[in-house]
Design an enzyme around this catalytic site. Structure first.
Site, short mmCIF file in Angstrom:
data_model
loop_
_atom_site.label_atom_id
_atom_site.label_comp_id
_atom_site.label_asym_id
_atom_site.label_seq_id
_atom_site.Cartn_x
_atom_site.Cartn_y
_atom_site.Cartn_z
N ASN A 1 -0.45 29.17 24.49
CA ASN A 1 -1.28 29.92 25.40
C ASN A 1 -2.45 30.32 24.58
OD1 ASN A 1 -0.70 29.43 28.42
ND2 ASN A 1 1.27 29.81 27.75
N ARG B 1 11.98 52.05 22.17
CA ARG B 1 10.93 51.32 22.78
C ARG B 1 9.44 52.05 22.90
NH1 ARG B 1 11.24 46.86 25.64
NH2 ARG B 1 13.39 47.23 25.93
N HIS C 1 3.39 34.25 33.59
CA HIS C 1 4.89 33.93 33.66
C HIS C 1 5.24 32.60 34.56
CE1 HIS C 1 8.67 35.74 34.57
NE2 HIS C 1 8.73 34.93 35.68
N SER D 1 2.40 31.57 37.14
CA SER D 1 1.51 32.59 37.90
C SER D 1 0.90 33.48 36.81
CB SER D 1 2.47 33.70 38.90
OG SER D 1 3.06 32.94 39.74
N GLU E 1 6.57 47.91 36.93
CA GLU E 1 7.63 47.16 37.37
C GLU E 1 7.35 45.65 36.68
OE1 GLU E 1 5.69 48.65 39.35
OE2 GLU E 1 7.03 50.50 40.20
N ASP F 1 7.10 41.93 35.88
CA ASP F 1 6.58 40.72 36.61
C ASP F 1 6.25 40.83 38.14
OD1 ASP F 1 6.84 39.23 34.17
OD2 ASP F 1 8.86 38.70 34.87
C1 GAR Z 1 5.26 30.54 28.38
O1 GAR Z 1 5.78 29.34 28.84
C2 GAR Z 1 4.96 31.56 29.07
O2 GAR Z 1 4.55 31.55 30.43
C3 GAR Z 1 6.16 32.50 28.99
O3 GAR Z 1 6.65 32.29 27.45
C4 GAR Z 1 5.94 30.96 27.09
C5 GAR Z 1 5.15 31.27 25.79
O4 GAR Z 1 4.74 30.02 25.08
N1 GAR Z 1 6.25 33.67 29.17
C6 GAR Z 1 7.33 34.40 29.77
O5 GAR Z 1 8.44 33.89 29.90
C7 GAR Z 1 7.00 35.95 29.84
N2 GAR Z 1 8.28 36.69 30.53
P1 GAR Z 1 3.58 30.06 24.18
O6 GAR Z 1 4.08 31.00 22.97
O7 GAR Z 1 3.55 28.42 23.62
O8 GAR Z 1 2.29 30.50 24.77
#
Ligand code: GAR
Length: 210
Positions: A14, A65, A109, A136, A143, A145
């Site tokens: 991404n 954290r 997400h 999305s 909270e 997502d």
């Molecule tokens: C993507 O599918 C993103 O939507 C997901 O992780 C992947 C990252 O891919 N994010 C989550 O699950 C957030 N909870 P990438 O490192 O190749 O962009």
């Protein structure tokens, strides 16, 4: 020119999609930092290859954290981003850190929120027998997502899909979804701000649909 900070933990596809949109001249943005909990990740490598400043710190080197978030988010604040994009950042972010971003942090997400917040979204959509799945982009609130959805893309579930084939079909569309949403923010068609951070349920009136 929109100043963008990116948070990422994983392979970084991404992040690459955003950089390619900028390189094509479609996205008027300056990438002011890549922030990560995974120093060895693909996202960190990609950022370095593109000359983007990297701050990467392993959570286990911190007592809590809150301290890890404090380390990363104080450095994010220091580069004064207009927008913070969670592009596969796989950690929960503490409420104090989220509040510092004053509604300017978005997350991609891999589900049709409010369905399937959290992990293993593709397997959960398959287990539920859903005919449609997707991704999305939403504003990050404390909270998990749960912030207002800015944009969604729908993807069919096909007979014979497993979690990997479905994840790949969704990922191919995620890239365009994230790029289009960030472009809308860069162009001023979509506005973010502090007023949205207390906003809990559901969507803005007209989310982008791809
Ligand atoms: C993507 O599918 C993103 O939507 C997901 O992780 C992947 C990252 O891919 N994010 C989550 O699950 C957030 N909870 P990438 O490192 O190749 O962009």
């Amino acid at each position: 020119t929109l100043r963008i900070a990116v948070l990422a933990s994983g392979r970084g596809s991404n992040l690459r999609a955003l950089l390619e949109a900028r390189d094509r001249g479609e996205l008027d943005a300056q990438f002011v930092g890549l922030f990560s909990d995974k120093p060895e990740s693909g996202a960190v490598r990609t950022a370095r290859e593109h000359g983007i400043p990297v701050v990467a710190a392993k959570p286990r080197d911190f007592a809590s954290r809150a301290e890890h978030d404090e380390f990363l988010f104080s450095r994010i604040e220091a580069v004064q981003p207009d927008l913070i994009v969670c592009a596969g950042y796989m950690r929960l972010i503490s409420e104090a850190a989220v509040r510092r971003t004053t509604g300017r942090m978005i997350n991609i997400h891999p589900s049709l929120l409010p369905n399937y917040p959290g992990l293993d979204t593709h397997a959960r959509a398959l287990a539920a027998g859903d005919g449609e799945h997707g991704a999305s982009v939403h504003v990050v609130i404390p909270e998990l997502d749960a912030g207002p959805v800015l944009a969604q893309v729908r993807v069919p579930v096909l007979a014979g899909d497993n979690a990997d084939t479905l994840a790949q079909r969704v990922l191919a569309r995620e890239h365009a979804l994230l790029v289009e949403t960030v472009k809308a923010i860069a162009d001023g068609r979509l506005r973010l701000g502090a007023d949205v951070i207390g906003y809990r349920d559901a969507a803005l009136s007209a989310p982008l649909r791809l």
